[in-house]
Enzyme design. Structure first.
Site, PDB file in Angstrom:
ATOM      1  N   PRO A  16       0.825  -1.213   0.000  1.00  0.00           N
ATOM      2  CA  PRO A  16       0.000   0.000   0.000  1.00  0.00           C
ATOM      3  C   PRO A  16       0.860   1.264   0.000  1.00  0.00           C
ATOM      4  O   PRO A  16       1.860   1.354   0.714  1.00  0.00           O
ATOM      5  CB  PRO A  16      -0.812  -0.120   1.290  1.00  0.00           C
ATOM      6  N   CYS A  17       0.452   2.213  -0.817  1.00  0.00           N
ATOM      7  CA  CYS A  17       1.241   3.434  -0.977  1.00  0.00           C
ATOM      8  C   CYS A  17       0.738   4.594  -0.110  1.00  0.00           C
ATOM      9  O   CYS A  17       1.337   5.660  -0.113  1.00  0.00           O
ATOM     10  CB  CYS A  17       1.265   3.866  -2.432  1.00  0.00           C
ATOM     11  N   GLN A  18      -0.337   4.402   0.636  1.00  0.00           N
ATOM     12  CA  GLN A  18      -0.906   5.512   1.398  1.00  0.00           C
ATOM     13  C   GLN A  18       0.096   6.164   2.331  1.00  0.00           C
ATOM     14  O   GLN A  18       0.025   7.355   2.592  1.00  0.00           O
ATOM     15  CB  GLN A  18      -2.124   5.069   2.215  1.00  0.00           C
ATOM     16  N   LEU A  25       3.233   6.476   1.750  1.00  0.00           N
ATOM     17  CA  LEU A  25       4.344   7.001   0.966  1.00  0.00           C
ATOM     18  C   LEU A  25       3.905   8.160   0.079  1.00  0.00           C
ATOM     19  O   LEU A  25       4.644   9.118  -0.118  1.00  0.00           O
ATOM     20  CB  LEU A  25       4.923   5.910   0.061  1.00  0.00           C
ATOM     21  N   SER A  26       2.729   8.044  -0.478  1.00  0.00           N
ATOM     22  CA  SER A  26       2.229   8.952  -1.492  1.00  0.00           C
ATOM     23  C   SER A  26       2.137  10.389  -0.997  1.00  0.00           C
ATOM     24  O   SER A  26       1.891  10.653   0.181  1.00  0.00           O
ATOM     25  CB  SER A  26       0.839   8.476  -1.931  1.00  0.00           C
TER      26      SER A  26
END
Length: 179
Positions: free
Chosen positions: A38-40, A42-43
């Site tokens: 999941p990129c949440q 990082l994004s």
């Protein structure tokens, strides 16, 4: 459910064991393991909590991939190729040390890593969307890898949209956010 069964999707990475991947015919087959996390965290649009802090972040699911690879290594059955995709912030300033550590872990398992940020718009998709790709190839299989170069894309969103859309695809009621 049928699709999960047909594709042998193991659904929850936290419950997957290395032996579940059934890497057992390396003489005749090439094994490719695709993964992401999941990129949440990082994004730029997310919480930016980072990549590798275990259960504290959703992006910590990368540690599950590490666990599975170590289980496969113990059995002598590492996949031939690994393919990771995620947001470019994986190699951003805040996450770079975690990424370098991850790349080092893959190298210690015998992989060569090839890293590139690619943009969908350069590959025939009418969307400006950058993603990082990491291709890891076992060193005993092949040396070297080159990412395909993009093209000059002149495709626009209006080029792929349908001109006539059935009424059933329109919203009849105003959209309401649920809190």
């Amino acid at each position: 459910y049928n699709n999960i069964q047909a594709t042998h999707n193991l659904v929850n990475i936290q419950q997957v064991k290395g032996e579940d991947l059934e890497i057992n015919d390396k003489e005749h087959l090439t094994y490719l393991l695709t993964y992401s996390f999941p990129c949440q965290d990082l994004s730029l649009a997310g919480l930016r909590q980072g990549m590798n802090r275990g259960e504290e972040t959703r992006s910590g699911l990368l540690l599950e991939v590490e666990r599975i690879l170590h289980e496969l290594q113990t059995g002598g059955n590492l996949p031939d190729i690994l393919l990771m995709e995620n947001v470019p912030q994986v190699i951003g300033e805040k996450n770079l040390s975690d990424f370098i550590s991850w790349r080092g872990k893959l190298e210690s398992l015998g992989y060569s890593n090839y890293v590139e940020v690619l943009n969908a718009k350069d590959y025939g998709v009418p969307q400006n969307r950058e993603r990082i790709f990491v291709v890891s190839i076992r060193k005993d299989i092949k040396k070297g890898f080159v990412f395909p170069r993009g093209t000059d894309n002149t495709k626009r969103l209006k080029d792929v949209l349908e001109e006539k859309v059935e009424e059933k695809f329109y919203m009849n009621k105003p959209f309401k956010l649920v809190e």
